[in-house]
Write an enzyme that holds these catalytic residues in place. Sequence first.
Site, PDB file in Angstrom:
ATOM      1  N   HIS B  30       0.832  -1.200   0.000  1.00  0.00           N
ATOM      2  CA  HIS B  30       0.000   0.000   0.000  1.00  0.00           C
ATOM      3  C   HIS B  30       0.871   1.257   0.000  1.00  0.00           C
ATOM      4  O   HIS B  30       1.269   1.734   1.065  1.00  0.00           O
ATOM      5  CB  HIS B  30      -0.905  -0.001   1.238  1.00  0.00           C
ATOM      6  N   HIS B 261      -4.111   3.339  -3.516  1.00  0.00           N
ATOM      7  CA  HIS B 261      -4.207   2.871  -2.130  1.00  0.00           C
ATOM      8  C   HIS B 261      -3.448   1.576  -1.889  1.00  0.00           C
ATOM      9  O   HIS B 261      -2.602   1.504  -1.004  1.00  0.00           O
ATOM     10  CB  HIS B 261      -5.677   2.680  -1.745  1.00  0.00           C
ATOM     11  N   GLU B 406     -17.831  -3.345  24.407  1.00  0.00           N
ATOM     12  CA  GLU B 406     -17.023  -4.551  24.567  1.00  0.00           C
ATOM     13  C   GLU B 406     -15.749  -4.507  23.714  1.00  0.00           C
ATOM     14  O   GLU B 406     -14.659  -4.863  24.162  1.00  0.00           O
ATOM     15  CB  GLU B 406     -17.842  -5.788  24.190  1.00  0.00           C
ATOM     16  N   HIS B 468     -28.545 -14.597  24.701  1.00  0.00           N
ATOM     17  CA  HIS B 468     -27.580 -14.390  25.779  1.00  0.00           C
ATOM     18  C   HIS B 468     -26.866 -15.681  26.193  1.00  0.00           C
ATOM     19  O   HIS B 468     -25.973 -15.637  27.040  1.00  0.00           O
ATOM     20  CB  HIS B 468     -28.284 -13.768  27.001  1.00  0.00           C
TER      21      HIS B 468
END
Lengths: 655, 655
Positions: B30, B261, B406, B468
């Site tokens: 890149h 890129h 999280e 859950h």
Amino acid sequence: MTRDSTALAPMANAIRALAMDAVQAANSGHPGMPMGMADVATVLWTQFLKHDPAAPKWSDRDRFILSAGHGSMLIYALLHLTGYESPTMEDIRKFRQIDSVCAGHPENFLIPGVECTTGPLGQGLAMAVGFAMAERHLNAQFGDDLVDHHTWVVAGDGCLMEGINHEAVGLAGTLKLGRLNVLWDDNKITIDGDTSLSTNEDILGRYTASGWHVTSCDGHDFADIARALAEAKADPRPSLVACRTVIGKGAPNKQGGHNVHGAPLGADEIAAAREYLGWTSAPFEIPADILANWRTSAEAGKAARAEWEKRAAANPQSAELARRMAGDLPADTGFDAYIQSLIATPPKVATRKSSEMALEAFTANVPEMVGGSADLTGSNNTKTKSTAPFTPESYDGRYVYYGIREFGMAAAMNGMALHGGIIPYGGTFLVFSDYCRNAVRMSALQHVRAIYVFTHDSIGLGEDGPTHQPVEHVMSLRMIPNLLVFRPADAIETAEAWALALANKDRPSVLALTRQNLPPVRFDAEMKSAKGAYRLVSSSAARKVVLLATGSEVEVAMKVAAALEEKGLGADVVSVPCWELFDEQDAAYKADLLPADALKVSIEAGVTLGWQKYVGDGLSIGIDTFGASAPIDALYDHFGLTAEKIVPQILSRVS
Amino acid sequence: MTRDSTALAPMANAIRALAMDAVQAANSGHPGMPMGMADVATVLWTQFLKHDPAAPKWSDRDRFILSAGHGSMLIYALLHLTGYESPTMEDIRKFRQIDSVCAGHPENFLIPGVECTTGPLGQGLAMAVGFAMAERHLNAQFGDDLVDHHTWVVAGDGCLMEGINHEAVGLAGTLKLGRLNVLWDDNKITIDGDTSLSTNEDILGRYTASGWHVTSCDGHDFADIARALAEAKADPRPSLVACRTVIGKGAPNKQGGHNVHGAPLGADEIAAAREYLGWTSAPFEIPADILANWRTSAEAGKAARAEWEKRAAANPQSAELARRMAGDLPADTGFDAYIQSLIATPPKVATRKSSEMALEAFTANVPEMVGGSADLTGSNNTKTKSTAPFTPESYDGRYVYYGIREFGMAAAMNGMALHGGIIPYGGTFLVFSDYCRNAVRMSALQHVRAIYVFTHDSIGLGEDGPTHQPVEHVMSLRMIPNLLVFRPADAIETAEAWALALANKDRPSVLALTRQNLPPVRFDAEMKSAKGAYRLVSSSAARKVVLLATGSEVEVAMKVAAALEEKGLGADVVSVPCWELFDEQDAAYKADLLPADALKVSIEAGVTLGWQKYVGDGLSIGIDTFGASAPIDALYDHFGLTAEKIVPQILSRVS
């Protein structure tokens, strides 16, 4: 019919009573949100939400998404009170018991009026973006007469703090989804305590920065709620309504605190709440006048549906819309002709490329396919000539530039599939399935046909190295229940994988595809992948070895087999494009492919853990460490995935 | 020493030349980002970054995080040019080859000057938040004399669009991490094309809404860059600097487009770039005057280090800081005394509770432990008396309220561990390990001691239902290389798991813990979990069956064994708290535990796929579907995880 607060207040209290009584009976659950949002929900469901309790699957209904799924009693109460067949009061009495449809979190597969399963925070809102995309897309294709509805979301602080919120909000803002309205339960409380413990964000400022309309209301003032919802509905941008509420409103000694979030109120506090609310009925009993008010609250929706039915009967496009909403494929998906073209000219291409070729055929014939990629269009090979960009200026487009938002993409795909009328597919690198893993799980749990195009599926991607090289991903996706994981070996297997993914309307599929070119290994039109595994090469000598392989390693297995045969050792090659489908075959088929008396050897460029299921005490050749950065040939050699390095290991076992 | 643009421009071009030549030689990589950000990086590394190339592990250095890791040639060039021992020019010539430390993405375990492995978008920035937290925490504990540095980040549009960005930015804003400065490569280009394809966000507005300072600069004007970086450094809030750049700057025909890129420029364009930049040297050659300028650019950093060494020599706290930075535990972690207390009074508690008890002992004795939870403190049982809240007002606190973030939490934990001086642990529900899964993978890849407290580890959590209830999670975490996954059966095994997690300084650990109470099964102080699996119960009759179980199912296995023994069938119970440690034992130990002539039966409340590794063609009892919402006893019965339902299956196999 617009009701004033003297009628609305007891209706909202009916929600509160059911929520606190059900949670108390279950001795488990979350009363805080349903009680806090009861007033907002009452205004929404009586004055804004277009729905007909007699027809929960009416395609032009407004969608209601309870993103804060832990507050499940809110939607159970609303569905029951407004007169849906499910849930019954008996179901609500058995809230959170094994034989009740009123599960701890709302499950779309248990209750028809539940649009989607929610609970994993942020995903309801992110799925709602998909619902709103689906509405605009089908509106563009079928017109206002058939498709013209809104998506309403109830979300909590958790939904707004999760990273997926950022992706969903950015996508909705960019796509100018004005039919999407999010009602934020702005109660300043999270499980750990006051929201200021963990955030100082100016949420309205952030949504504004993402191109949203924002407004606020007092979530316990019926007129103010109605004013805000009307404003949200009218604004051409997606809207966030900050509803300032008191969590657990109605429980006089506990409301406003974080202890009311996720635990029963207790008998004393429920008694105090009954007193406070002036609620004199026994648990699970709703006074007749209040129930009558609720049962007549959807009259506008019923009328709208009657009008819609009339328009639909006169509209020549209705049958096509109905087909798509039913999830039935068109008679010709383009599969047969495409397979014949492959047999005529077997290509040596990467499976990501043969996926693109298959997609060209399928998207030309299956107009409900809507594709996209999380900013890897040219790498995932997901765009076809039939799929023009889906933009605010052209919602009839069928290709979504999701941006660098894997989780948001996957959740939006779930939303589109759940809305109906669309078969969504979307791409990213397989290693970044980690970023959207729980949404893939939610596809499986919700039984939706979302199709994941996960390319760059092994160390075979080469120089980008271990951060980009999946090692554990294929196997760990196989662990998700109700998910088909395909790893095709060539162009024909890739086409078969696409056909099977499309045909399985009640479960999602993953296609794990290579970056590197693969030679054709199949030259026939029999739909062999449907059995999940099949004998690709039969041994010529007496069979001593069965080689199992997937994807790019089928080529390696064929070289190994040839080398073994040269040494007089009979070796089958079994291609295993889809474990889950193979597991569904009968014992005789499995025993024939995997005979007890042969040494079974698996070859796959990923973790070996799991292959013991098929090879028993045979050999598993794979990669149990992270990858490395180098050109592909150097990597296959380094990690021992060449015939030269595998054959001696087999010989030492059979000698 | 401040240099003017006549000196800086050639220095920046040296970065561009190395980037385009290395990518061309590898025929992969890149060039766009290193060339676009060369000017910004040159100003940062020559005028702001406090570092000493001779001491890459000096604890008070500024940290430089290349969040946009695909632009790896930027950091390789900077490290080499400023005189770090690694990488050499020979390494750079072999960019992306298997024997080079210059991997496709920068890897912390290959080059000492690379602070962290980056490539998975957004995670570098999110780890940087952890670095900045660690700096403030250690500063609060050890004072300005020993700890006083900044964290600098280079991030691209991808990093800012990922959901984890929202979590990281929210956390940094809330915690007021003013030492964190993010340089955004604002080039308006993503892989799919112009950023407007997928986003219309007012990024500066969003960061402002999260409590950040924001500013902009012309990323190709050295003076303007220096002005902006000075402003960012001075502001007490975390800073975002929008550096307006041209991607691939210097490649005259390709710069500014998305094709620059991620692909080599090609020989023609490289020739044109040499012409355009006035760069006449051969590939991989740096003119002596330019190299000399680079090699003297860190003089301020060298001087700062010399001053620091003097201060440190005189500071009585230096030894303690050095111990923590080295990752060595204190002599007494509190383990032995705590185990003795358990033997004296074996508790019947959930393992999440016994984890809290263990944490009380460990956090009282190991001051470098910094805990937290993603808004589930009371459920994860992660807070102890020794760990006061970590807040902007008290950075010496050792407990982080991460909020409902999280992924951001896990990445911040990685950052803290990589900074050094801290052993981070953090909690959420096991099912939401999905939300942070790639950060757990990055813990493992980067060899860091991050400890994950994942509670509510099975259907045993009961009523919250399938969203859950982890089913596939324990097994799929076992698939991640270099990760220890513990599922302890009682308080003693939980304490052992904590002790082992702390002792393994080069790898992360997961503790999968129950919501429900478990009876004690161990009553001795021998550190049995260190072997990963051990015989908990020996058969009294001739051994016919070996039962393998983990966590909450060890209790079930003991009941099964007792029932079998009653029928005269000898049955061992083997507890398997950690597969990875068991796999490291010698063959004799394994064969003794898992003898070939016994029927082996695994019992675990999760997917059975994987257990075949140990039980061969024996039985695997588990759950291969999603869970359900109901009280725990109903679920264990429904899913067949009771002795009553398991024993007959075993009897039918041995008879």
